[in-house]
Design a protein around this motif. Structure first.
Motif, short mmCIF file in Angstrom:
data_model
loop_
_atom_site.label_atom_id
_atom_site.label_comp_id
_atom_site.label_asym_id
_atom_site.label_seq_id
_atom_site.Cartn_x
_atom_site.Cartn_y
_atom_site.Cartn_z
N LYS A 49 0.87 -1.19 0.00
CA LYS A 49 0.00 0.00 0.00
C LYS A 49 0.90 1.22 0.00
N ASP A 50 0.97 1.90 -1.14
CA ASP A 50 1.88 3.04 -1.32
C ASP A 50 1.05 4.23 -1.76
N GLU A 51 0.67 5.06 -0.79
CA GLU A 51 -0.23 6.18 -1.02
C GLU A 51 -1.53 5.68 -1.66
N GLU A 52 -1.86 6.12 -2.87
CA GLU A 52 -3.13 5.71 -3.48
C GLU A 52 -3.02 4.41 -4.27
N ARG A 53 -1.83 3.84 -4.34
CA ARG A 53 -1.65 2.62 -5.12
C ARG A 53 -1.62 1.39 -4.23
N LEU A 54 -2.20 0.32 -4.72
CA LEU A 54 -2.17 -0.97 -4.05
C LEU A 54 -1.53 -1.95 -5.03
N TYR A 90 -8.88 -6.37 1.74
CA TYR A 90 -8.87 -6.00 0.33
C TYR A 90 -9.48 -7.11 -0.54
N ASP A 94 -9.58 -4.08 -5.74
CA ASP A 94 -8.86 -2.96 -5.13
C ASP A 94 -7.44 -2.79 -5.67
N THR A 96 -4.43 -1.88 -7.81
CA THR A 96 -4.20 -0.89 -8.88
C THR A 96 -3.06 -1.30 -9.81
N THR A 178 8.40 3.50 -8.26
CA THR A 178 7.69 4.56 -7.56
C THR A 178 8.72 5.31 -6.72
#
Length: 284
Positions: A49-54, A90, A94, A96, A178
């Protein structure tokens, strides 16, 4: 950022194949085989889970293959990809990003599922990441890897338009995926396999995939006969382990059924061994 271990099924592979030219009398002390010479292995994925990215790293073997195919690998255990995602709150919808270290069936099989009589990406809202060099290698497999690169695991991703390629620098240096994840390229096991290197809680966690399948493979000559270029694997592993020792990396094992993560040290004989073993939940 948060890391979650995603356990899928356990499976078994021939111990001799897992250790190549190393005699069973040596490797069996580290990874004991059953009466049929089969070793128990994990297909462990990593969720980031990296900010808005999964971001899901690898997907296990999946369940779309027929019973005959799956029976060869003696799948067992209570964990599945869906159950492990649900454990952390999750679902497949979910996700991304699906980061594929390489396209062997035990790493990419869960990326595609049956939808009626058709095959479609399992993660409908995700971008799938590979690199063009490895993708082309997998689409036209050599005789040794043809049983590992299965078209049903690969072509539906391209047809879905969800597939994107990561550019490989000419010198194969570490590149950013990222802000918190870099990619290391290695080619001993298969051409241009990608290893995510994650900066997490002021530590570096490396998803070592099949460069070092289990903690029993830390010793330099202990490499699988599945590797396309064994001498290159030895060179890549040697360089990586020296770096991991010097910088106190945490190794995340995809295939070790017992050891999820570890740090390293050298024993009294100068051999690289496990210093401490733990889970992603224990990283501080």
């Amino acid at each position: 950022m948060k890391l979650y271990t995603i356990d899928t099924e356990l499976f078994r592979l021939d111990g001799g194949a897992m250790f190549g030219v190393v005699p069973k009398a040596l490797w069996n002390k580290l990874l004991p085989a059953d009466e049929n010479n089969m070793c128990e292995l994990a297909m462990r994925c990593l969720l980031i889970k990296d900010e808005e990215r999964l971001i899901l790293i690898d997907t296990g073997i999946g369940n779309k293959q027929d019973e005959k195919f799956l029976s060869r690998y003696l799948l067992h255990g209570s964990n599945t990809l869906d159950k492990s995602l649900a454990k952390h709150g999750y679902s497949k919808e979910d996700i991304t990003d699906v980061f594929l270290t390489h396209l062997h069936f035990d790493h990419v099989g869960g990326a595609v599922e049956k939808s009626g009589k058709l095959l479609a990406p399992t993660f409908k809202n995700a971008v799938y990441w590979s690199n063009k060099s490895h993708w082309n290698w997998a689409k036209e497999p050599n005789a040794r890897e043809s049983a590992s690169f299965l078209k049903e695991n690969i072509l539906p991703l391209q047809e879905s338009k969800q597939l994107q390629f990561i550019d490989i620098p000419k010198n194969h240096e570490l590149i950013s995926f990222t802000d918190n994840i870099s990619i290391r390229f290695v080619s001993g096991h298969t051409k241009d396999m990608m290893l995510p290197q994650i900066r997490y809680k002021n530590r570096t966690v490396v998803f070592v995939a099949d460069l070092i399948p289990t903690a029993a493979h830390l010793l330099t000559p202990y490499i699988a006969s599945y590797d396309m270029f064994p001498l290159q694997t030895i060179q890549e592993k040697t360089i990586f382990l020296e770096e991991a020792l010097a910088k106190d990396y945490i190794l995340f094992f995809e295939h070790d059924a017992q050891v999820e993560c570890c740090t390293l040290c050298k024993n009294e004989k100068g051999k690289v061994v496990v210093k401490d073993s733990f889970t992603t939940a224990d990283i501080i």
